[in-house]
Motif scaffolding. Structure first.
Motif, PDB file in Angstrom:
ATOM      1  N   PRO A  13       0.833  -1.205   0.000  1.00  0.00           N
ATOM      2  CA  PRO A  13       0.000   0.000   0.000  1.00  0.00           C
ATOM      3  C   PRO A  13       0.872   1.261   0.000  1.00  0.00           C
ATOM      4  O   PRO A  13       1.829   1.356   0.765  1.00  0.00           O
ATOM      5  CB  PRO A  13      -0.781  -0.080   1.317  1.00  0.00           C
ATOM      6  N   TYR A  14       0.552   2.197  -0.866  1.00  0.00           N
ATOM      7  CA  TYR A  14       1.310   3.441  -0.982  1.00  0.00           C
ATOM      8  C   TYR A  14       1.288   4.210   0.332  1.00  0.00           C
ATOM      9  O   TYR A  14       2.237   4.909   0.665  1.00  0.00           O
ATOM     10  CB  TYR A  14       0.709   4.281  -2.112  1.00  0.00           C
ATOM     11  N   GLU A  15       0.222   4.064   1.104  1.00  0.00           N
ATOM     12  CA  GLU A  15       0.059   4.838   2.328  1.00  0.00           C
ATOM     13  C   GLU A  15       1.034   4.446   3.441  1.00  0.00           C
ATOM     14  O   GLU A  15       1.197   5.188   4.396  1.00  0.00           O
ATOM     15  CB  GLU A  15      -1.385   4.700   2.834  1.00  0.00           C
ATOM     16  N   ILE A  16       1.689   3.280   3.325  1.00  0.00           N
ATOM     17  CA  ILE A  16       2.625   2.883   4.389  1.00  0.00           C
ATOM     18  C   ILE A  16       4.065   2.794   3.905  1.00  0.00           C
ATOM     19  O   ILE A  16       4.918   2.260   4.601  1.00  0.00           O
ATOM     20  CB  ILE A  16       2.229   1.531   5.030  1.00  0.00           C
ATOM     21  N   VAL A  17       4.350   3.310   2.733  1.00  0.00           N
ATOM     22  CA  VAL A  17       5.688   3.176   2.163  1.00  0.00           C
ATOM     23  C   VAL A  17       6.287   4.552   1.900  1.00  0.00           C
ATOM     24  O   VAL A  17       5.579   5.507   1.644  1.00  0.00           O
ATOM     25  CB  VAL A  17       5.640   2.336   0.858  1.00  0.00           C
ATOM     26  N   LYS A  58       1.089  11.545 -10.759  1.00  0.00           N
ATOM     27  CA  LYS A  58      -0.128  11.861 -11.505  1.00  0.00           C
ATOM     28  C   LYS A  58      -1.245  10.875 -11.168  1.00  0.00           C
ATOM     29  O   LYS A  58      -2.396  11.256 -10.993  1.00  0.00           O
ATOM     30  CB  LYS A  58       0.135  11.856 -13.012  1.00  0.00           C
ATOM     31  N   VAL A  59      -0.894   9.601 -11.071  1.00  0.00           N
ATOM     32  CA  VAL A  59      -1.901   8.590 -10.741  1.00  0.00           C
ATOM     33  C   VAL A  59      -2.421   8.807  -9.334  1.00  0.00           C
ATOM     34  O   VAL A  59      -3.623   8.741  -9.083  1.00  0.00           O
ATOM     35  CB  VAL A  59      -1.320   7.165 -10.897  1.00  0.00           C
ATOM     36  N   TYR A  60      -1.520   9.094  -8.398  1.00  0.00           N
ATOM     37  CA  TYR A  60      -1.939   9.264  -7.007  1.00  0.00           C
ATOM     38  C   TYR A  60      -2.795  10.512  -6.831  1.00  0.00           C
ATOM     39  O   TYR A  60      -3.819  10.489  -6.153  1.00  0.00           O
ATOM     40  CB  TYR A  60      -0.734   9.328  -6.074  1.00  0.00           C
ATOM     41  N   ALA A  61      -2.386  11.605  -7.450  1.00  0.00           N
ATOM     42  CA  ALA A  61      -3.148  12.842  -7.327  1.00  0.00           C
ATOM     43  C   ALA A  61      -4.491  12.703  -8.020  1.00  0.00           C
ATOM     44  O   ALA A  61      -5.512  13.151  -7.515  1.00  0.00           O
ATOM     45  CB  ALA A  61      -2.358  14.014  -7.902  1.00  0.00           C
TER      46      ALA A  61
END
Length: 116
Positions: A13-17, A58-61
């Motif tokens: 998960p992007y939120e923990i890395v 770009k994908v995350y935003a």
């Protein structure tokens, strides 16, 4: 959002890395993996690594269209309950009391060198 390494063997998960780019290498630092970090992408040039990171940003935003609506206290409480299910979008229709929670399952896989 999920991050997947170039080779598909690392999915987190992007939120923990935390990510870092040093030259042409992109590493992920995950608390349970360790301080050395895990290489999740390697490119032939620094510029390609920079482009891959920009693509991730770009994908995350992303892009979100939202409209503010008036709602009752009961509707507000229902929205809070739906949002507690995880990351997603709460949809409502104009002139309709119905609400629906749709999880957003976004996956970003770091592109291969020749795809950048």
């Amino acid at each position: 959002m999920r991050l997947v390494s170039q080779n598909g063997e690392f999915d987190v998960p992007y939120e923990i890395v935390a990510l870092s780019r040093t030259g042409n290498i992109i590493k992920a630092y995950v608390p349970m993996v360790g301080e050395k970090g895990t290489i999740i992408a390697r490119y032939s040039t620094n510029e390609k690594a920079q482009k891959a990171m920009k693509a991730l940003h770009k994908v995350y935003a992303g892009m979100l269209f939202a409209q503010n609506v008036e709602m009752s206290d009961d509707d507000y409480e229902e929205c809070i309950k739906m949002a507690a299910r995880g990351f997603g979008i709460i949809k409502t229709m104009v002139n309709s009391p119905d609400m629906k929670f749709e999880p957003t399952n976004i996956v970003f896989r770091f592109p291969e060198d020749d795809e950048v």
